[in-house]
Design a protein around this motif. Structure first.
Motif, short mmCIF file in Angstrom:
data_model
loop_
_atom_site.label_atom_id
_atom_site.label_comp_id
_atom_site.label_asym_id
_atom_site.label_seq_id
_atom_site.Cartn_x
_atom_site.Cartn_y
_atom_site.Cartn_z
N ARG A 127 0.83 -1.20 0.00
CA ARG A 127 0.00 0.00 0.00
C ARG A 127 0.87 1.25 0.00
N PHE A 128 0.59 2.13 -0.95
CA PHE A 128 1.26 3.43 -1.01
C PHE A 128 0.22 4.52 -0.83
N SER A 129 0.59 5.58 -0.12
CA SER A 129 -0.28 6.75 0.02
C SER A 129 0.42 7.93 -0.64
N LEU A 130 -0.22 8.51 -1.64
CA LEU A 130 0.39 9.61 -2.39
C LEU A 130 0.46 10.88 -1.56
N GLY A 131 1.52 11.61 -1.71
CA GLY A 131 1.68 12.88 -1.01
C GLY A 131 1.13 14.04 -1.84
N GLU A 132 1.44 15.24 -1.40
CA GLU A 132 0.96 16.43 -2.10
C GLU A 132 1.83 16.79 -3.29
N SER A 133 3.06 16.35 -3.29
CA SER A 133 3.99 16.71 -4.36
C SER A 133 3.71 15.89 -5.61
N GLY A 134 3.64 16.59 -6.76
CA GLY A 134 3.43 15.89 -8.02
C GLY A 134 4.59 14.99 -8.37
N SER A 160 4.36 11.81 -6.35
CA SER A 160 3.31 10.93 -6.86
C SER A 160 3.79 10.15 -8.08
N ARG A 161 4.45 10.85 -9.00
CA ARG A 161 4.95 10.18 -10.21
C ARG A 161 5.97 9.10 -9.86
N ASN A 162 6.85 9.39 -8.92
CA ASN A 162 7.87 8.41 -8.53
C ASN A 162 7.25 7.18 -7.88
N LEU A 163 6.25 7.39 -7.02
CA LEU A 163 5.59 6.26 -6.36
C LEU A 163 4.90 5.36 -7.38
#
Length: 634
Positions: A461-468, A471-474
């Motif tokens: 499970r990954f939770s995306l942060g606020e940084s674009g 998010s792309r790296n995850l």
């Protein structure tokens, strides 16, 4: 609808003679007489008491006489059973004068001292013993509002005086009730069955989907507000704004009955207010979260929407319902928002107007307060939905047809990339959960989709942060995990761009969710998101990328009757002009709205064999083409 084994009249033991007074909303009132120990209540023939309305389930409730007491049990009905305006979740003792709400009907048990034998009473009331005929249903008398109990008693249709049950009744050979876990389960024990007449029973009161507020909702709300404000007047200033310690709790619990008695003596409590509920409801508002407390503990409630302090609605088991009672005042709702913030570990800051908090149980609380909320404080609580469904479960619930299930199972097995479009509710989550459970290989869940992969505790499970950029790296890391199946929400342009790029680099088995009202709007929006994420890309090029990334798209919708259906399963077939070309494979065609509001229709194949069938065959997942030409199914 709850399952129920119909018991024939001949197999039932004889019980006390009693009558049930049935009042229909906005219509008529009648009386039915029984001489047995158990009766079933429902919409269809075969029930001892038939209530032919759409908001009554086929097998709705059971009324049992046991050990000198009447007990009502809800049979897992769609709209629930209520006793004295409180929804019951287990077998509940009812007494003469209590009101049992079933759909648009109100039932009252009547056991007169000189009731006499069933036959003679049947002649007097037009109802034969044990529902000998249904003719009496056609001979309703004019309905009158139920009046408050008169101290001197009084005959029908008034509510009888103090509760009483038949004296000296023999024990009856009836079915044994299932007590809740951890309670006394000895044969004949009634210790585990709540008594609806007792004020200590605190059951959330939730009306049916389209129900109106109770007749006395305004009266009760005023009485509750008066009691709460009177108790606050006798507390130190701002005492309720901080932590609730034992000393304050004891002081409030002493003040509530004292002030209730004082208000009653002063005539400030209306005679028709539900007085037995005032003290526990006031305690919830003063020391807890008001009506939100029971709703947060209710596993069936996924969303709580407080549009105003006196307007609360929930989504319960996928269906909308209004809630009564509500908060008594705006101040009580504001206190609850502040207490939710305290529970989240981040107290409400001075001047904070838009509130976002994550509660310890995973629920997300959002509120708008102060000048920004022109019509009053607004609160939305979204609880995590632990959805663990299979594709077969979707068929059983009527969300998809068997033919759709077969096709989708083959697509998942072949690791096709699937786009699921629908509202942010349990219906879309159910489809996502079923698709993620149908395939093989490790699941990687991204962006708060723990609820849809609850069936797989080993999921990453990954939770995306606020940084674009983050998010792309995850997304790129998740897509590169060997043999993984990515389950992700396309929440913004950065995530959309990262997913499309990952698919372009060879990722497959992707199940992506997009929150949109329809597949048509989703196909128009996605190219724009992709173009934003990749500066310099034209909208035309973005359409081509989207059309080549996903194999099929599924449109989920919530119909007027509250049920979820998959309205379209379509194949993405490139670009035609300024649009992504969608070829329908299956559609749901609405035919009519049945009695009670149920939307009926059929799942129909388009008759066109989709191109993806050849790809499925090439991947070793053969599929019969006759699936797409079979007659429609309901």
């Amino acid at each position: 609808m709850g399952g129920f084994a119909v018991i024939s009249s001949s197999s039932l033991a004889k019980g006390p003679v009693f009558a049930i007074v049935i009042s229909e909303k906005g219509g008529a009132e009648r009386r039915e007489v029984f001489d047995r120990s158990e009766i079933s209540v429902g919409r269809v023939q075969g029930n001892d008491l038939m209530l032919p309305k759409g908001n009554v389930s086929k097998r709705h409730a059971r009324l049992l006489f046991r050990d000198g007491r009447f007990i009502v049990t809800d049979l897992n009905s769609t709209n629930g059973t209520y006793v004295n305006r409180r929804r019951i979740s287990q077998a509940t003792i009812v007494r003469e004068g209590d009101r049992i709400y079933v759909g648009d009907f109100v039932l009252r048990i009547e056991v007169p001292d000189d009731l006499g034998d069933a036959a003679s009473l049947g002649e007097a009331t037009g109802s034969g013993p044990v529902l000998a005929s249904r003719e009496s249903q056609e001979n309703f008398v004019s309905a009158q509002p139920l009046e408050a109990a008169d101290e001197s008693g009084g005959s029908y249709p008034q509510v009888p005086g103090p509760p009483r049950v038949p004296g000296g009744a023999a024990r009856l050979p009836t079915a044994t009730l299932e007590p809740p876990p951890g309670t006394d389960s000895r044969p004949g024990s009634l210790a585990s069955i709540p008594d609806a007449s007792q004020p200590s029973i605190e059951v959330p009161s939730v009306s049916t989907q389209d129900a109106e507020p109770p007749e006395d909702a305004g009266v009760y709300g005023t009485a509750l507000a008066t009691l709460v404000e009177r108790v606050i007047e006798h507390l130190p200033s701002a005492a309720l704004d901080g932590a609730i310690d034992d000393a304050l709790t004891a002081r409030v619990e002493r003040a509530i009955p004292e002030q209730l008695a004082a208000l009653d003596k002063e005539g400030e409590i209306p005679r028709d207010a539900a007085r037995e509920s005032l003290a526990p409801d006031a305690r919830l508002e003063l020391l807890g979260l008001g009506p939100l407390g029971p709703l947060l503990d209710d596993a069936g409630v996924s969303v709580i929407n407080v549009a105003r302090y006196d307007r609360i609605a929930v989504v319960r088991n996928g269906r909308s319902a209004k809630v009564h009672p509500t908060f008594s005042t705006e101040a009580s709702l504001c206190r609850t928002v502040a207490r939710l913030c305290q529970r989240a570990g981040e107290p409400l800051a001075a001047g904070e107007r838009v509130v976002e908090r994550r509660l310890p149980n995973g629920a997300k609380a959002s509120a708008v307060i102060g000048p920004a909320a022109a019509s009053g404080t607004v609160l939305l609580v979204q609880k995590p939905r632990r959805v663990a469904l299979s594709i077969d479960d979707l068929v059983r619930s009527g969300t998809i047809s068997r033919a759709m299930a077969t096709f989708l199972s083959h697509c998942v097995a072949a690791r096709s990339n699937i786009l699921v479009v629908g509202p942010r509710d349990a219906g879309t989550s159910s489809v996502l959960s079923a698709l993620s459970a149908a395939g093989e290989g490790p699941i990687v869940s991204v962006q708060d989709l723990d609820d849809v992969v609850a069936h797989d505790p080993a999921a990453t499970r990954f939770s995306l942060g606020e940084s674009g950029a983050e998010s792309r790296n995850l997304v790129q890391i998740a897509a590169r995990m060997p043999d993984s199946r990515l389950v992700i929400e396309l929440r913004d342009s950065d995530v959309t761009g990262a997913v499309v790029e990952a698919i372009g680099e060879g990722a497959d088995g992707v199940v992506a969710a997009l929150r949109a009202p329809s597949l048509r709007r989703a196909s128009a929006r996605l190219p724009g998101d992709l173009a934003v994420s990749r500066q310099g890309m034209s909208i035309a090029a973005a359409r081509e990328w989207i059309a080549s990334s996903f194999d099929i798209a599924i449109e989920v919708s919530r119909l007027r009757d509250g049920r979820h259906r998959v309205l379209r399963v379509a194949e993405l077939q490139g670009v035609a002009g300024d649009e992504i070309k969608l070829q329908d494979i299956f559609t749901f065609v609405v035919e009519r709205t049945a009695a009670g509001g149920a939307v009926e229709g059929t799942f129909s194949p388009s008759g066109v064999v989709p191109r993806i069938v050849e790809e499925l065959n090439a991947r070793g997942v053969p599929l019969e083409t006759s699936l797409f030409t079979r007659p429609p199914s309901r």
